[in-house]
Design a protein around this motif. Sequence first.
Motif, PDB file in Angstrom:
ATOM      1  N   VAL A  52      -6.938   5.458   2.827  1.00 28.40           N
ATOM      2  CA  VAL A  52      -5.861   6.677   2.826  1.00 28.40           C
ATOM      3  C   VAL A  52      -5.559   7.024   4.491  1.00 28.40           C
ATOM      4  N   ILE A  53      -6.776   6.926   5.228  1.00 32.18           N
ATOM      5  CA  ILE A  53      -6.502   7.246   6.584  1.00 32.18           C
ATOM      6  C   ILE A  53      -5.913   6.286   7.200  1.00 32.18           C
ATOM      7  N   ASP A  58      -0.386   4.675  10.119  1.00 33.53           N
ATOM      8  CA  ASP A  58       0.857   3.903  10.025  1.00 33.53           C
ATOM      9  C   ASP A  58       2.311   4.573   9.991  1.00 33.53           C
ATOM     10  N   ALA A  59       1.958   5.936   9.476  1.00 34.68           N
ATOM     11  CA  ALA A  59       3.303   6.495   9.238  1.00 34.68           C
ATOM     12  C   ALA A  59       3.776   6.946  10.757  1.00 34.68           C
ATOM     13  N   PRO A  60       4.963   7.527  10.629  1.00 31.39           N
ATOM     14  CA  PRO A  60       5.434   8.122  11.971  1.00 31.39           C
ATOM     15  C   PRO A  60       4.813   9.605  12.083  1.00 31.39           C
ATOM     16  N   TRP A  71       4.054   7.294   2.944  1.00 29.89           N
ATOM     17  CA  TRP A  71       3.392   6.034   2.386  1.00 29.89           C
ATOM     18  C   TRP A  71       3.675   6.187   0.763  1.00 29.89           C
ATOM     19  N   ILE A  72       3.639   7.182   0.262  1.00 29.72           N
ATOM     20  CA  ILE A  72       4.105   7.156  -1.202  1.00 29.72           C
ATOM     21  C   ILE A  72       5.607   6.607  -1.335  1.00 29.72           C
ATOM     22  N   PHE A  85       3.464  11.040  -7.214  1.00 28.62           N
ATOM     23  CA  PHE A  85       2.437  11.462  -6.368  1.00 28.62           C
ATOM     24  C   PHE A  85       3.050  12.257  -5.124  1.00 28.62           C
ATOM     25  N   GLY A  86       4.048  12.140  -5.147  1.00 30.16           N
ATOM     26  CA  GLY A  86       4.633  12.884  -3.781  1.00 30.16           C
ATOM     27  C   GLY A  86       4.245  14.338  -3.803  1.00 30.16           C
TER      28      GLY A  86
END
Length: 92
Positions: A52-53, A58-60, A71-72, A85-86
């Motif tokens: 998860v981390i 990798d996300a902005p 990510w979702i 899951f958002g």
Amino acid sequence: MFIDPERLETRLSEEFGGTIGQSRVVVRQAVDLADSSQYETDVGTTLTNDLVIDELSDAPDGTPAERWNWWIGSLELAYGDYGRFGIRTYRK
């Protein structure tokens, strides 16, 4: 289950800042995702705190919740059926 909720909450705060509430809601969603086995079925990998981390890294830039939704959204595009899951924001 390979998600340690308390440790994940701490790591989210350390890595990405945001509020405790944001980290907690991400942890709840991560536990739900892990419990569903959907990620493991689609990707072939067990969902863990480290994964998860890594994925959220990798996300902005953004809060833990914003990174989680990014990510979702990627998983939704790739596999479908991840929108549940958002994290939604409700305004009063």
